[in-house]
Every structure is written in C-alpha cells, then in structure tokens.
Design an enzyme around this catalytic site. Structure first.
Site, PDB file in Angstrom:
ATOM      1  N   TYR A 209     -10.051  -3.875  -6.215  1.00 50.46           N
ATOM      2  CA  TYR A 209     -11.405  -4.051  -5.130  1.00 50.46           C
ATOM      3  C   TYR A 209     -12.364  -4.064  -6.427  1.00 50.46           C
ATOM      4  O   TYR A 209     -12.195  -3.474  -7.992  1.00 50.46           O
ATOM      5  CB  TYR A 209     -11.792  -3.050  -4.494  1.00 50.46           C
ATOM      6  CG  TYR A 209     -11.965  -2.280  -4.719  1.00 50.46           C
ATOM      7  CD1 TYR A 209     -11.156  -1.136  -5.304  1.00 50.46           C
ATOM      8  CD2 TYR A 209     -13.644  -1.482  -4.719  1.00 50.46           C
ATOM      9  CE1 TYR A 209     -12.147   0.090  -5.211  1.00 50.46           C
ATOM     10  CE2 TYR A 209     -14.005  -0.274  -5.292  1.00 50.46           C
ATOM     11  CZ  TYR A 209     -13.224   0.756  -5.324  1.00 50.46           C
ATOM     12  OH  TYR A 209     -13.574   1.758  -6.082  1.00 50.46           O
TER      13      TYR A 209
ATOM     14  N   LYS B 176       2.133  11.651   4.167  1.00 49.21           N
ATOM     15  CA  LYS B 176       2.951  11.121   3.991  1.00 49.21           C
ATOM     16  C   LYS B 176       1.845   9.472   4.167  1.00 49.21           C
ATOM     17  O   LYS B 176       1.306   9.214   4.804  1.00 49.21           O
ATOM     18  CB  LYS B 176       3.405  11.138   5.154  1.00 49.21           C
ATOM     19  CG  LYS B 176       5.023   9.555   4.388  1.00 49.21           C
ATOM     20  CD  LYS B 176       6.173   9.910   6.052  1.00 49.21           C
ATOM     21  CE  LYS B 176       6.914   9.238   5.521  1.00 49.21           C
ATOM     22  NZ  LYS B 176       7.881   8.311   4.242  1.00 49.21           N
TER      23      LYS B 176
ATOM     24  N   GLU C  89      11.381  13.860  -7.107  1.00 50.42           N
ATOM     25  CA  GLU C  89      11.797  12.971  -5.811  1.00 50.42           C
ATOM     26  C   GLU C  89      11.752  11.750  -6.623  1.00 50.42           C
ATOM     27  O   GLU C  89      12.003  11.387  -7.550  1.00 50.42           O
ATOM     28  CB  GLU C  89      11.092  13.279  -4.986  1.00 50.42           C
ATOM     29  CG  GLU C  89      10.058  12.722  -4.704  1.00 50.42           C
ATOM     30  CD  GLU C  89       8.584  12.542  -3.780  1.00 50.42           C
ATOM     31  OE1 GLU C  89       9.630  12.523  -2.203  1.00 50.42           O
ATOM     32  OE2 GLU C  89       7.536  12.680  -3.509  1.00 50.42           O
TER      33      GLU C  89
ATOM     34  N   LEU D  78       7.167  15.032  -1.163  1.00 51.81           N
ATOM     35  CA  LEU D  78       7.639  14.833   0.054  1.00 51.81           C
ATOM     36  C   LEU D  78       8.470  15.214   1.377  1.00 51.81           C
ATOM     37  O   LEU D  78       9.534  15.432   0.780  1.00 51.81           O
ATOM     38  CB  LEU D  78       7.824  12.632   1.016  1.00 51.81           C
ATOM     39  CG  LEU D  78       7.293  12.795   2.423  1.00 51.81           C
ATOM     40  CD1 LEU D  78       5.846  12.899   2.953  1.00 51.81           C
ATOM     41  CD2 LEU D  78       7.729  11.414   2.494  1.00 51.81           C
TER      42      LEU D  78
HETATM   43  N1  PDD Z   1      10.336   6.595   2.981  1.00 50.02           N
HETATM   44  N2  PDD Z   1       9.905  10.506  -0.453  1.00 50.02           N
HETATM   45  C1  PDD Z   1       9.114   9.544  -0.743  1.00 50.02           C
HETATM   46  C2  PDD Z   1       7.744   9.023  -1.575  1.00 50.02           C
HETATM   47  C3  PDD Z   1       9.486   8.507   0.925  1.00 50.02           C
HETATM   48  O1  PDD Z   1       8.445   7.902   0.879  1.00 50.02           O
HETATM   49  C4  PDD Z   1      10.046   9.147   1.417  1.00 50.02           C
HETATM   50  C5  PDD Z   1      10.693   8.406   2.872  1.00 50.02           C
HETATM   51  C6  PDD Z   1      11.383  10.322   1.445  1.00 50.02           C
HETATM   52  C7  PDD Z   1      12.005  10.734   2.734  1.00 50.02           C
HETATM   53  O2  PDD Z   1      11.336  10.896   3.390  1.00 50.02           O
HETATM   54  P1  PDD Z   1      12.123  11.121   5.311  1.00 50.02           P
HETATM   55  O3  PDD Z   1      13.658  11.747   5.084  1.00 50.02           O
HETATM   56  O4  PDD Z   1      11.152  11.304   6.238  1.00 50.02           O
HETATM   57  O5  PDD Z   1      12.840   9.291   5.453  1.00 50.02           O
HETATM   58  C8  PDD Z   1      11.157  10.718   0.820  1.00 50.02           C
HETATM   59  C9  PDD Z   1      10.054   5.458   3.715  1.00 50.02           C
HETATM   60  C10 PDD Z   1      11.796   6.076   4.358  1.00 50.02           C
HETATM   61  C11 PDD Z   1       9.388   4.423   3.227  1.00 50.02           C
HETATM   62  O6  PDD Z   1       8.818   4.548   2.623  1.00 50.02           O
HETATM   63  O7  PDD Z   1      10.016   3.182   3.602  1.00 50.02           O
END
Ligand code: PDD
Length: 286
Positions: A33, A148, A181, A206
């Site tokens: 932006y 998240k 992660e 996360l």
């Molecule tokens: N992603 N770490 C990150 C950065 C994520 O985006 C996700 C999930 C996870 C795993 O979280 P969970 O087991 O609660 O799905 C870890 C989702 C699936 C997505 O962005 O599509």
C-alpha cells in the site's frame, strides 16, 4: 457526502466497494500500500511514494497493474469526486484473487483499491502545537508466530522460494541456525536414537493442533518425544523428518536442502505415525 472508492477500474460508493473473500490481501496480507497527503487538492510527494510502491511490488513479484499516467488520472479523479481539499489518498494493491494456497497463484491479476478522505488540518496543527506523548515497545514485528494470524506473507514468500527450488515446504531457522517450524506446518526430526525432536512451544511458533495429537500418538506408540530445538545441521543428518498440519496430517520429509534423509523414502517411524494419526483422526471426527 457519500464517499467514492476505486476498485479495479470502477468508481463506486464506498458502501458498495468490495473485493473477493479470496483476495490474497485478505487471505495472506499479500498486498502492498501507499498513502499520499493531499494539500489543497494536490498530491504531496507523488514520485517518492510511486517509486516506493514500485519497489514494494517488485520485491513481492506483483506486476504493476497500471501505468504511472493512468494511476495518476485515477488518484486525481478520486480527489475530485470526493471533493478533497486537505486529506489523504490510500492505495492498496494485492496479488489478486485465487483459491487459498500459500504458493503464488499463476493466473491472478492484481487487485487495486483506492480510497480518499478529508483530514482536518486545523486539528492536526493544534495537535502539533501541543506535541504528542509516546511509549516504548520492543520491536517484534513479524515476531508473534504463536498467533494464528492471516499475516502470512513471509510464509508465502518462503514457500514460493521452495517451489522455485523444486521443494514444497520450508524449515524456517532462527539466528542460531535452529529450526523453528515449517512454512505452513510444524517441523520434526527423528534422530538416530529414534527420538522425535520438535521445537518447544516457548519458541516463536504456532501451537499446532496436529502437533498436540501427534505427540500423544507418539507416546501411545512408545516413541520418545523431546521438545527441544534442533539445528539445520541435525536435520540434515536425521534418520527421518516430517511436518504436521491440519491438511498435511503427518507428512514425511525426504530431503532437506541438498541432503537426502535416510534412503530418500519415508521412514518406518513416520509411516507408522501417519497411519496412527489418520486412524485416530477418523475415529474422533464428529
Ligand atoms: N497451517 N505452523 C504454521 C505456520 C501453520 O500455518 C500451520 C497450519 C501449522 C500447523 O497447525 P495445525 O496443526 O493446527 O494445522 C503450524 C494451515 C493448515 C494453513 O495455513 O493452511
């Protein structure tokens, strides 16, 4: 006075201005932006903001959807239609509309939204006369991966880089070379002793729901789980590796950068974990 916005080539009342729920800006913060001040109906620092806009777009590999000349016409027209004397113009360009997927879409066209509003310069001057108070806050922008949020642009950029290199996921590592992660999942390795290693939740990651279940399942199967950071180097010599997420379940990793994990095929432990996870998920699904 009803305010007028510009969306993808059309001027319309703000109440009718809308973008798709699948716009990448909405889904991933995959957008840039700019804001211009309007002084006496004229745009301040026009070129400075335009140059930065072009740079931002270039860095994200979003094509500039309009020429400078046509953008200038729209900016001026919006100022005119909204009867702005003193105020501001806000421009946002996203990567466009596509089914949700972290990887950059192949055929999307950038979404352009421009709005304008009046600003009370007299009130601003009064504020400036008094001065303002600030508080200090640690700069941890992009540093709350435990939430998240849809602010997933860094994840999208990393996964796009993976795609360019023939991979489909990334292992993010921190300043100390320790894996945090994955791009859209949690990351694990299984060491030569057969122990599962995954970063503890104290880190900036996360708290995956699949991760919680996976840890339970591993314990049920008698596979030790150690919640500690592992390095990129450890990952490269791991016996097995995998990621977990709601949509990936337990996904074996067979290569990290140029290093093949195990014999290049999903290992025994991860194969058992995946089967057990799916079985349990099926049973507990409501
Ligand atoms: N992603 N770490 C990150 C950065 C994520 O985006 C996700 C999930 C996870 C795993 O979280 P969970 O087991 O609660 O799905 C870890 C989702 C699936 C997505 O962005 O599509």
């Amino acid at each position: 006075m009803s305010r007028i916005a510009y969306v993808d080539g059309v001027y319309l009342p703000r109440s009718q201005a809308a973008v798709s729920i699948e716009d990448r800006g909405f889904q991933f913060a995959d957008a840039v932006y700019e804001v211009w001040s309007v002084f006496g109906g004229r745009l301040a620092d026009l070129d400075g903001h335009l140059v930065r806009l072009q740079r931002s777009l270039r860095e994200l590999a979003i094509p500039m959807p309009m020429t400078r000349a046509s953008l200038l016409i729209v900016l001026k027209e919006l100022i005119r239609r909204n009867k702005i004397y003193n105020g501001m113009v806000y421009l946002q360009i996203s990567r466009g509309v596509a089914a949700r997927d972290h990887f950059f879409p192949e055929n999307s066209f950038p979404t352009v939204v421009i709005t304008a509003k009046s600003v009370d310069f007299v009130a601003a001057a009064k504020k400036a006369e008094a001065g303002i108070k600030v508080i200090t806050v640690e700069d941890n922008r992009w540093g709350r991966c435990d939430i998240k949020t849809v602010g997933l642009l860094p994840n999208c950029m990393a996964k796009e880089k993976a795609k360019e290199q023939g991979a489909s996921e990334v292992f993010f590592f921190d300043r100390d070379g320790m894996v945090t992660e994955a791009g859209s999942s949690n990351a694990y390795i299984i060491n030569q002793k057969g122990e599962i290693l995954t970063r503890s939740l104290e880190a900036n990651i996360l708290a995956g729901i699949t991760r919680f279940n996976l840890i339970d399942i591993a314990k049920e199967l008698g596979i030790p789980v150690i919640e500690r950071a592992f390095s990129v180097d450890e990952a490269k010599v791991a016996r097995e590796a995998f990621v977990t997420a709601a949509t990936a379940f337990v996904m074996p990793v067979v290569q990290v950068d140029n290093c093949v994990i195990g014999n290049g095929k999903p290992g025994d432990i991860v194969t058992r974990l995946r089967a057990a996870y799916i079985e349990k998920a099926l049973k507990s699904a409501i």
